[in-house]
Scaffold this motif. Structure first.
Motif, PDB file in Angstrom:
ATOM      1  N   PRO A 137      42.742  36.062  61.457  1.00 41.32           N
ATOM      2  CA  PRO A 137      43.771  37.111  61.380  1.00 41.32           C
ATOM      3  C   PRO A 137      44.281  37.327  59.959  1.00 41.32           C
ATOM      4  N   SER A 186      43.566  40.865  58.136  1.00 36.82           N
ATOM      5  CA  SER A 186      44.777  41.586  57.746  1.00 36.82           C
ATOM      6  C   SER A 186      44.766  41.981  56.278  1.00 36.82           C
ATOM      7  N   PHE A 217      49.151  36.222  64.326  1.00 40.54           N
ATOM      8  CA  PHE A 217      48.212  37.163  64.928  1.00 40.54           C
ATOM      9  C   PHE A 217      48.846  38.546  65.086  1.00 40.54           C
ATOM     10  N   ALA A 264      47.623  42.047  63.912  1.00 41.00           N
ATOM     11  CA  ALA A 264      47.348  43.074  64.918  1.00 41.00           C
ATOM     12  C   ALA A 264      48.137  44.351  64.671  1.00 41.00           C
ATOM     13  N   TRP A 313      44.696  47.988  62.616  1.00 39.44           N
ATOM     14  CA  TRP A 313      43.319  47.843  63.071  1.00 39.44           C
ATOM     15  C   TRP A 313      42.445  47.299  61.941  1.00 39.44           C
ATOM     16  N   GLY A 353      42.927  44.167  63.353  1.00 34.67           N
ATOM     17  CA  GLY A 353      43.510  42.839  63.497  1.00 34.67           C
ATOM     18  C   GLY A 353      43.578  42.345  64.919  1.00 34.67           C
ATOM     19  N   VAL A 354      43.741  43.267  65.890  1.00 37.12           N
ATOM     20  CA  VAL A 354      43.843  42.865  67.290  1.00 37.12           C
ATOM     21  C   VAL A 354      42.565  42.181  67.770  1.00 37.12           C
ATOM     22  N   ILE A 382      42.023  38.086  68.260  1.00 35.37           N
ATOM     23  CA  ILE A 382      42.841  37.391  69.258  1.00 35.37           C
ATOM     24  C   ILE A 382      42.261  36.027  69.639  1.00 35.37           C
TER      25      ILE A 382
END
Length: 267
Positions: A129, A133, A203, A207, A210, A212-213, A216
């Motif tokens: 993440p 990011s 996270f 998230a 985009w 980043g989600v 998970i």
């Protein structure tokens, strides 16, 4: 500003190299000291190294790269400092000793394969993440704010739990007894629960933009480590024979905090 795959590949590649170098140094130091538990200090520092690489190399919004660096550094440096103080002057952690006992081959190479390499890969994977990011676009700041708040709750829970346990152990009158006060009366592993919240918060910061989600699985993996693999479950096995621990297990939640049971039923 959109997600740049080329920049992400640079971030994740340099992060992987940095983690490998750090774990190599840790393994050499562990061999010098004669104990594998030095990796506990390196664990938190590994994430800080990745966050620093991501902040420097990433081309995503500067504010989110800096937020990530601050969140990860505050968590990682506190954890590493705590683990260093806890393990200073002590021998091998019984959990690592049991893990490496009766393994064929050179003990150092076994430790490299079963501990240092595994934890290095875990640092790289769980920190995805942070890496994604750093190369993502602007996103939704309010989601990042929610993530930062969850991170703050987790860090406070973890730090307070560690402080309460250290204070309990420092009192000679508590020797041989089970810590069941403060946060430890609500969950048998407040530090691990806080750790989990920290990484779900990180996270959410990732998230907020985009893609980043899609990372998970990283907080899922961290939570799995904390609950079922190298964290709470392994510690429970070590504590199982301590007097009073079974009664503590019956009245106190395993992981998620909840009010302690008032009494334990007897058959």
């Amino acid at each position: 500003m959109t997600f740049m795959m080329s920049n992400f590949l640079a971030v994740t590649g340099l992060s992987f190299v940095a983690v490998v170098l750090m774990m190599t140094v840790t393994a050499v130091e562990g061999r010098r000291q004669g104990r594998v538990s030095v990796v506990d200090t390196a664990w938190g520092l590994g994430f800080v190294v990745v966050a620093a690489v991501a902040a420097l190399v990433g081309d995503g919004p500067l504010w989110r790269r800096l937020v990530m660096l601050v969140l990860v550094a505050a968590w990682g440096l506190r954890l590493s400092s705590h683990m260093h103080r806890r393990n200073a002057g002590k021998g091998e952690d019984p959990r690592y000793a049991a893990m490496l006992a009766d393994q064929p081959g050179d003990p150092f190479l076994v430790a490299v394969r079963k501990v240092y390499a595994v934890q290095g890969l875990a640092v790289w994977f769980v920190s995805l993440p942070i890496q994604v990011s750093a190369s993502s676009g602007r996103g939704l700041p309010f989601v990042a704010v929610i993530g930062a708040l969850l991170w703050a709750v987790g860090l406070a829970f973890e730090a307070l739990g560690d402080r309460q346990l250290a204070s309990f152990k420092a009192d000679p009158s508590n020797r041989g007894t089970v810590m069941d006060r403060g946060l430890w009366s609500w969950t048998r592993h407040p530090n691990y629960f806080g750790d989990s919240c920290v990484w779900w918060g990180i996270f959410l910061v990732a998230a907020s933009a985009w893609p980043g989600v899609l990372t998970i699985l990283s907080p899922v993996a961290m939570t799995y480590f904390l609950v079922f693999a190298t964290g709470a479950r392994l510690l429970e096995r070590h504590m199982a024979e301590r007097p009073g621990y079974q009664a503590y297990q019956q009245r106190t939640s395993y992981f998620l905090p909840r009010p302690p049971k008032r009494s334990v039923s007897r058959g």
